[in-house]
Design a protein around this motif. Structure first.
Motif, PDB file in Angstrom:
ATOM      1  N   PHE A 279      87.013 -44.677 -24.006  1.00  0.00           N
ATOM      2  CA  PHE A 279      85.872 -45.027 -22.318  1.00  0.00           C
ATOM      3  C   PHE A 279      86.976 -44.823 -21.255  1.00  0.00           C
ATOM      4  N   LEU A 280      86.065 -43.379 -20.156  1.00  0.00           N
ATOM      5  CA  LEU A 280      86.724 -43.379 -19.216  1.00  0.00           C
ATOM      6  C   LEU A 280      86.379 -44.400 -17.919  1.00  0.00           C
ATOM      7  N   GLY A 281      86.328 -44.783 -16.948  1.00  0.00           N
ATOM      8  CA  GLY A 281      85.637 -44.881 -15.686  1.00  0.00           C
ATOM      9  C   GLY A 281      86.351 -44.795 -14.581  1.00  0.00           C
ATOM     10  N   PHE A 282      85.057 -44.597 -13.446  1.00  0.00           N
ATOM     11  CA  PHE A 282      85.367 -44.108 -12.536  1.00  0.00           C
ATOM     12  C   PHE A 282      84.862 -45.140 -11.335  1.00  0.00           C
ATOM     13  N   SER A 283      85.611 -45.117 -10.455  1.00  0.00           N
ATOM     14  CA  SER A 283      85.451 -45.755  -9.357  1.00  0.00           C
ATOM     15  C   SER A 283      85.017 -44.887  -8.378  1.00  0.00           C
ATOM     16  N   THR A 284      83.813 -45.117  -7.213  1.00  0.00           N
ATOM     17  CA  THR A 284      83.113 -44.777  -5.885  1.00  0.00           C
ATOM     18  C   THR A 284      82.761 -45.039  -5.401  1.00  0.00           C
ATOM     19  N   LEU A 285      83.058 -43.681  -3.872  1.00  0.00           N
ATOM     20  CA  LEU A 285      82.008 -44.133  -2.965  1.00  0.00           C
ATOM     21  C   LEU A 285      81.475 -43.039  -2.748  1.00  0.00           C
ATOM     22  N   SER A 286      80.725 -43.010  -1.079  1.00  0.00           N
ATOM     23  CA  SER A 286      79.959 -41.409  -1.035  1.00  0.00           C
ATOM     24  C   SER A 286      81.433 -40.683  -0.608  1.00  0.00           C
ATOM     25  N   SER A 287      82.383 -40.936  -0.806  1.00  0.00           N
ATOM     26  CA  SER A 287      83.363 -39.497  -0.302  1.00  0.00           C
ATOM     27  C   SER A 287      84.286 -39.379  -1.298  1.00  0.00           C
ATOM     28  N   SER A 288      83.539 -39.874  -2.877  1.00  0.00           N
ATOM     29  CA  SER A 288      84.774 -39.722  -3.182  1.00  0.00           C
ATOM     30  C   SER A 288      83.508 -39.559  -5.054  1.00  0.00           C
ATOM     31  N   GLY A 289      81.786 -39.950  -4.820  1.00  0.00           N
ATOM     32  CA  GLY A 289      81.146 -39.868  -6.349  1.00  0.00           C
ATOM     33  C   GLY A 289      81.528 -37.844  -6.426  1.00  0.00           C
ATOM     34  N   ARG A 290      81.186 -37.328  -5.571  1.00  0.00           N
ATOM     35  CA  ARG A 290      81.339 -35.998  -6.172  1.00  0.00           C
ATOM     36  C   ARG A 290      82.835 -35.361  -6.944  1.00  0.00           C
ATOM     37  N   ALA A 291      83.896 -35.474  -6.456  1.00  0.00           N
ATOM     38  CA  ALA A 291      85.087 -35.363  -6.900  1.00  0.00           C
ATOM     39  C   ALA A 291      84.932 -36.242  -8.551  1.00  0.00           C
ATOM     40  N   ALA A 292      84.543 -37.464  -8.178  1.00  0.00           N
ATOM     41  CA  ALA A 292      84.658 -38.274  -9.979  1.00  0.00           C
ATOM     42  C   ALA A 292      83.227 -36.588 -10.839  1.00  0.00           C
ATOM     43  N   ALA A 293      82.458 -36.734 -10.408  1.00  0.00           N
ATOM     44  CA  ALA A 293      81.592 -35.958 -11.639  1.00  0.00           C
ATOM     45  C   ALA A 293      82.582 -34.509 -11.851  1.00  0.00           C
ATOM     46  N   ILE A 294      83.222 -33.483 -11.194  1.00  0.00           N
ATOM     47  CA  ILE A 294      83.897 -32.825 -11.718  1.00  0.00           C
ATOM     48  C   ILE A 294      85.167 -33.509 -12.214  1.00  0.00           C
ATOM     49  N   VAL A 295      85.926 -34.358 -12.557  1.00  0.00           N
ATOM     50  CA  VAL A 295      86.870 -34.675 -12.834  1.00  0.00           C
ATOM     51  C   VAL A 295      86.258 -34.912 -13.673  1.00  0.00           C
ATOM     52  N   ALA A 296      84.767 -35.738 -14.574  1.00  0.00           N
ATOM     53  CA  ALA A 296      83.990 -36.174 -15.853  1.00  0.00           C
ATOM     54  C   ALA A 296      83.686 -34.767 -16.119  1.00  0.00           C
ATOM     55  N   GLU A 297      83.047 -33.891 -15.622  1.00  0.00           N
ATOM     56  CA  GLU A 297      82.557 -32.553 -16.404  1.00  0.00           C
ATOM     57  C   GLU A 297      83.811 -31.775 -16.644  1.00  0.00           C
ATOM     58  N   LYS A 298      85.570 -32.125 -16.476  1.00  0.00           N
ATOM     59  CA  LYS A 298      86.072 -31.576 -17.578  1.00  0.00           C
ATOM     60  C   LYS A 298      86.315 -31.766 -18.455  1.00  0.00           C
ATOM     61  N   VAL A 299      86.723 -33.481 -18.148  1.00  0.00           N
ATOM     62  CA  VAL A 299      87.323 -34.218 -19.320  1.00  0.00           C
ATOM     63  C   VAL A 299      85.583 -34.779 -20.323  1.00  0.00           C
ATOM     64  N   LYS A 300      84.614 -34.338 -20.321  1.00  0.00           N
ATOM     65  CA  LYS A 300      83.995 -34.313 -21.052  1.00  0.00           C
ATOM     66  C   LYS A 300      84.090 -32.813 -21.953  1.00  0.00           C
ATOM     67  N   GLU A 301      84.281 -31.615 -21.157  1.00  0.00           N
ATOM     68  CA  GLU A 301      84.266 -30.580 -22.143  1.00  0.00           C
ATOM     69  C   GLU A 301      85.608 -30.484 -23.581  1.00  0.00           C
ATOM     70  N   MET A 302      86.778 -31.392 -22.614  1.00  0.00           N
ATOM     71  CA  MET A 302      87.914 -31.031 -23.667  1.00  0.00           C
ATOM     72  C   MET A 302      88.259 -32.114 -24.836  1.00  0.00           C
ATOM     73  N   ASN A 303      86.941 -33.493 -24.262  1.00  0.00           N
ATOM     74  CA  ASN A 303      86.564 -34.692 -25.136  1.00  0.00           C
ATOM     75  C   ASN A 303      84.807 -34.847 -25.216  1.00  0.00           C
ATOM     76  N   PRO A 304      84.444 -33.934 -25.886  1.00  0.00           N
ATOM     77  CA  PRO A 304      82.514 -34.589 -25.944  1.00  0.00           C
ATOM     78  C   PRO A 304      82.494 -36.285 -26.732  1.00  0.00           C
ATOM     79  N   ASN A 305      83.366 -35.929 -27.331  1.00  0.00           N
ATOM     80  CA  ASN A 305      83.680 -37.846 -27.626  1.00  0.00           C
ATOM     81  C   ASN A 305      83.208 -38.936 -26.305  1.00  0.00           C
ATOM     82  N   ILE A 306      84.727 -38.496 -24.913  1.00  0.00           N
ATOM     83  CA  ILE A 306      84.555 -40.070 -24.806  1.00  0.00           C
ATOM     84  C   ILE A 306      83.207 -40.357 -24.115  1.00  0.00           C
TER      85      ILE A 306
END
Length: 438
Positions: free
Chosen positions: A68-95
């Motif tokens: 399980f991977l969780g992100f803390s997000t504000l307006s300044s960091s929400g898009r960055a969290a989504a970019i990381v999340a997409e790469k992580v999901k590509e690496m591990n679709p089951n997470i």
């Protein structure tokens, strides 16, 4: 099961002329991780705010290999969290990937619609919600009836009922700062104000006021929930024994209860907790007795949210204060012996005139403050101003929900942002170059 959490860096820089730049521990994530750790879950936390590269973050997730991977997000960091999340999901679709904090809470439906690789939104406070999620997932049970989440069910976005706010803040464990192997620093207007070992502390959550530029009133439901002085002192003693000598209280409203502040300060003196510390206060919620106790107990810097010299603008912000209260609070803090007094101001309201902005700059010059912080008005989902300007057709939510927007960039009556930045620059320069200030 293993749970990892990331505090992502900003998606892009918010350009202020004078800012209170800082590098502070992500206490929200540390609270959640500590609760899980105390319930025998394996946890890890990454603070990626110090320009950590995308590849470094993804490599860290690969090494940790969480379920399980969780992100803390504000307006300044929400898009960055989504970019990381997409790469992580590509690496591990089951997470399983979740987003939380202000940005996720107020944009849950938009996030889940735009980003199919994000599985879950944790709304509002995350400690008890994440613990319940962890317990259910470990047992292979469904999480769809857990309060305080949002998720996809086919093509539909499902919101479960809100979770009750934590009532007794003393029941939370102290955040385990050892989960982050980072030495933090804090700066004010370019000067290092954390010259000793430094961390942050939250002594209360929420605020009963309803300022129109602030989302805290909606997130915390206008409830102020303090920790007891005894509970705070216990954490301070622990931090002192760990070698910390400077702290910043990052409450939404630290000094609301004067009796609590005075009792805490007396306990710090009695127990010889010799720390330098920083806090903020409303100018209408601070007494001379409290300020004197704070100064004696080590308060070196106090932030006052003064916002404007114009009563019309203060009323527009629903701030509930007057300029004369800002003057009185400044004089009281100076007389009490607080070393550095910071006045925080917001300029660039939707119909604020140049004359009103200049009046605020001149007001700051006359005040006996040490540092003025001038901020252009920002609009974010969850604030009353965001909802109001959206209903008027001035703000296009679909265009700005992911980053927020300056009022000066969308309001036809506002001073243009480029001009506003220039005004702030010259006002700050004028303040700092005064012979009395030098």
């Amino acid at each position: 099961m293993k749970f990892s959490f990331i505090n992502p860096g900003p998606s892009e820089s918010w350009t202020h002329v004078v800012i209170a730049s800082a590098s502070w521990p992500p206490l929200g994530l540390l609270y959640i991780a500590t609760v899980l750790k105390q319930n025998n879950f394996e946890v890890s936390v990454l603070d990626a705010t110090n320009q950590t590269s995308l590849q470094d973050i993804v490599s860290w997730v690969k090494r940790e290999d969480p379920d399980f991977l969780g992100f803390s997000t504000l307006s300044s960091s929400g898009r960055a969290a989504a970019i990381v999340a997409e790469k992580v999901k590509e690496m591990n679709p089951n997470i399983k990937i979740a987003l939380g904090n202000y940005h996720a809470t107020f944009n849950a439906e938009r996030i889940l619609k735009k980003y199919p690789f994000i599985d879950l939104i944790v709304r509002n406070e995350g400690e008890l919600t994440c613990l319940e999620i962890a317990n259910r997932l470990e047992k292979g049970k469904e999480i769809k009836d857990i309060r305080g989440i949002a998720f996809r069910e086919g093509d539909k976005i499902v919101f479960t009922p809100d979770r009750e706010l934590i009532k007794d803040m003393d029941n939370l464990p102290f955040p385990d700062r050892s989960l982050l192997n980072v030495e933090y620093r804090s700066a004010l207007a370019g000067l290092n104000v954390a010259t000793k070992r430094f961390t942050t502390v939250v002594s209360s959550r929420g605020c009963p006021f309803n300022c129109t530029y602030c989302a805290c009133s909606l997130l915390a439901r206008r409830r102020w929930r303090p920790r007891s002085p005894e509970n705070i002192l216990e954490e301070l003693e622990m931090l002192y024994n760990q070698g910390f000598r400077q702290i910043i209280y990052v409450d939404d409203n630290f000094a609301l209860n004067q009796k609590r502040v005075i009792e805490l300060c007396h306990s710090m003196k009695k127990n010889r907790i010799e720390m330098d510390w920083v806090c903020d206060a409303r100018v209408d919620c601070i007494s001379m007795d409290a300020l004197k106790a704070m100064a004696k107990a080590g308060c070196r810097i106090i932030y006052f949210g003064m916002e404007s010299a114009n009563q019309r603008i203060l009323d527009f912000y629903n701030k509930g204060i007057t300029p004369s209260q800002s003057i009185a609070a400044t004089k009281a803090a100076r007389k009490a012996g607080i070393d550095i007094i910071v006045g925080s101001f917001i300029v660039g309201a939707p119909d604020e005139t140049r004359e009103e902005i200049e009046n605020t700059f001149n007001f700051a010059q006359r005040l006996d403050i040490d540092v003025p912080l001038f901020h252009p008005l920002e609009l974010h989902p969850g604030t009353p101003l965001w909802a109001d300007l959206s209903s008027q057709g001035i703000l296009n939510e679909d265009e700005h929900w992911e980053k927020g927007v300056y009022a000066s960039d969308i309001s036809p009556k506002a001073v243009p942002l480029r001009e506003l930045h220039s005004m702030i620059y010259h006002a700050s320069k004028k303040f700092l170059l005064r012979s009395r200030y030098i």
